[in-house]
Scaffold this motif. Sequence first.
Motif, PDB file in Angstrom:
ATOM      1  N   LYS A  61       0.812  -1.219   0.000  1.00 34.42           N
ATOM      2  CA  LYS A  61       0.000   0.000   0.000  1.00 34.42           C
ATOM      3  C   LYS A  61       0.843   1.266   0.000  1.00 34.42           C
ATOM      4  O   LYS A  61       0.336   2.345  -0.278  1.00 34.42           O
ATOM      5  CB  LYS A  61      -0.944   0.009   1.204  1.00 34.42           C
ATOM      6  CG  LYS A  61      -2.060  -0.991   1.088  1.00 34.42           C
ATOM      7  CD  LYS A  61      -2.967  -0.946   2.292  1.00 34.42           C
ATOM      8  CE  LYS A  61      -4.048  -2.010   2.171  1.00 34.42           C
ATOM      9  NZ  LYS A  61      -4.912  -2.055   3.346  1.00 34.42           N
ATOM     10  N   GLN A  66      -0.856   3.684  -8.308  1.00 29.23           N
ATOM     11  CA  GLN A  66      -2.002   2.811  -8.038  1.00 29.23           C
ATOM     12  C   GLN A  66      -1.946   1.513  -8.841  1.00 29.23           C
ATOM     13  O   GLN A  66      -2.213   0.441  -8.310  1.00 29.23           O
ATOM     14  CB  GLN A  66      -3.309   3.563  -8.328  1.00 29.23           C
ATOM     15  CG  GLN A  66      -4.542   2.827  -7.863  1.00 29.23           C
ATOM     16  CD  GLN A  66      -4.634   2.738  -6.349  1.00 29.23           C
ATOM     17  OE1 GLN A  66      -4.065   3.538  -5.619  1.00 29.23           O
ATOM     18  NE2 GLN A  66      -5.344   1.752  -5.862  1.00 29.23           N
ATOM     19  N   HIS A  67      -1.607   1.602 -10.128  1.00 26.55           N
ATOM     20  CA  HIS A  67      -1.549   0.410 -10.971  1.00 26.55           C
ATOM     21  C   HIS A  67      -0.459  -0.541 -10.482  1.00 26.55           C
ATOM     22  O   HIS A  67      -0.666  -1.750 -10.386  1.00 26.55           O
ATOM     23  CB  HIS A  67      -1.326   0.818 -12.422  1.00 26.55           C
ATOM     24  CG  HIS A  67      -1.447  -0.305 -13.396  1.00 26.55           C
ATOM     25  ND1 HIS A  67      -1.060  -0.191 -14.688  1.00 26.55           N
ATOM     26  CD2 HIS A  67      -1.901  -1.573 -13.290  1.00 26.55           C
ATOM     27  CE1 HIS A  67      -1.266  -1.328 -15.328  1.00 26.55           C
ATOM     28  NE2 HIS A  67      -1.770  -2.177 -14.494  1.00 26.55           N
ATOM     29  N   GLN A  70      -1.590  -2.213  -7.237  1.00 27.24           N
ATOM     30  CA  GLN A  70      -2.555  -3.289  -7.481  1.00 27.24           C
ATOM     31  C   GLN A  70      -1.868  -4.525  -8.040  1.00 27.24           C
ATOM     32  O   GLN A  70      -2.208  -5.655  -7.676  1.00 27.24           O
ATOM     33  CB  GLN A  70      -3.654  -2.813  -8.430  1.00 27.24           C
ATOM     34  CG  GLN A  70      -4.580  -1.807  -7.804  1.00 27.24           C
ATOM     35  CD  GLN A  70      -5.544  -1.207  -8.806  1.00 27.24           C
ATOM     36  OE1 GLN A  70      -5.407  -1.371 -10.011  1.00 27.24           O
ATOM     37  NE2 GLN A  70      -6.534  -0.482  -8.292  1.00 27.24           N
ATOM     38  N   GLU A  73      -0.051  -6.206  -5.204  1.00 34.64           N
ATOM     39  CA  GLU A  73      -1.019  -6.849  -4.317  1.00 34.64           C
ATOM     40  C   GLU A  73      -1.518  -8.167  -4.921  1.00 34.64           C
ATOM     41  O   GLU A  73      -1.691  -9.149  -4.206  1.00 34.64           O
ATOM     42  CB  GLU A  73      -2.193  -5.915  -4.043  1.00 34.64           C
ATOM     43  CG  GLU A  73      -1.838  -4.784  -3.088  1.00 34.64           C
ATOM     44  CD  GLU A  73      -2.945  -3.760  -2.915  1.00 34.64           C
ATOM     45  OE1 GLU A  73      -3.999  -3.860  -3.597  1.00 34.64           O
ATOM     46  OE2 GLU A  73      -2.767  -2.855  -2.087  1.00 34.64           O
ATOM     47  N   SER A  74      -1.714  -8.189  -6.233  1.00 33.02           N
ATOM     48  CA  SER A  74      -2.156  -9.431  -6.875  1.00 33.02           C
ATOM     49  C   SER A  74      -1.066 -10.503  -6.792  1.00 33.02           C
ATOM     50  O   SER A  74      -1.374 -11.683  -6.598  1.00 33.02           O
ATOM     51  CB  SER A  74      -2.586  -9.193  -8.327  1.00 33.02           C
ATOM     52  OG  SER A  74      -1.474  -8.934  -9.154  1.00 33.02           O
TER      53      SER A  74
END
Length: 114
Positions: A61, A66-67, A70, A73-74
Amino acid sequence: MKKILLLAMSAMALMGCSKPKQLPPQEAWQKFCSVIPSAAANIMTDRQQGVKEADALEHAKKIPDQHAQQYLESLIKEAYKVPVYLNNDQRQKALDAFTQGREQECLKQTAQNK
């Protein structure tokens, strides 16, 4: 986990944060994707060493883009589907399997998100 954050932050720096030359988005993502195999290795190493998924996600985080956040995080969520192995050979196999082809996968996913 700090290695993941450092790699991702380094990648973000390569993505056009420098003043002299701002990279076009496609070139910036190619640079980002070039560090993904190392990030994936660090994520799986953390997984195999018992780092909690919530802690790994908390570090992700902190990524400003942002991309990229994400995407990392994936990767973390995918890594935590793999069991923790006690045997070093099994751990190494899990790490090798998790990192294999990550740069190409990242480039492919980036192209799909255009």
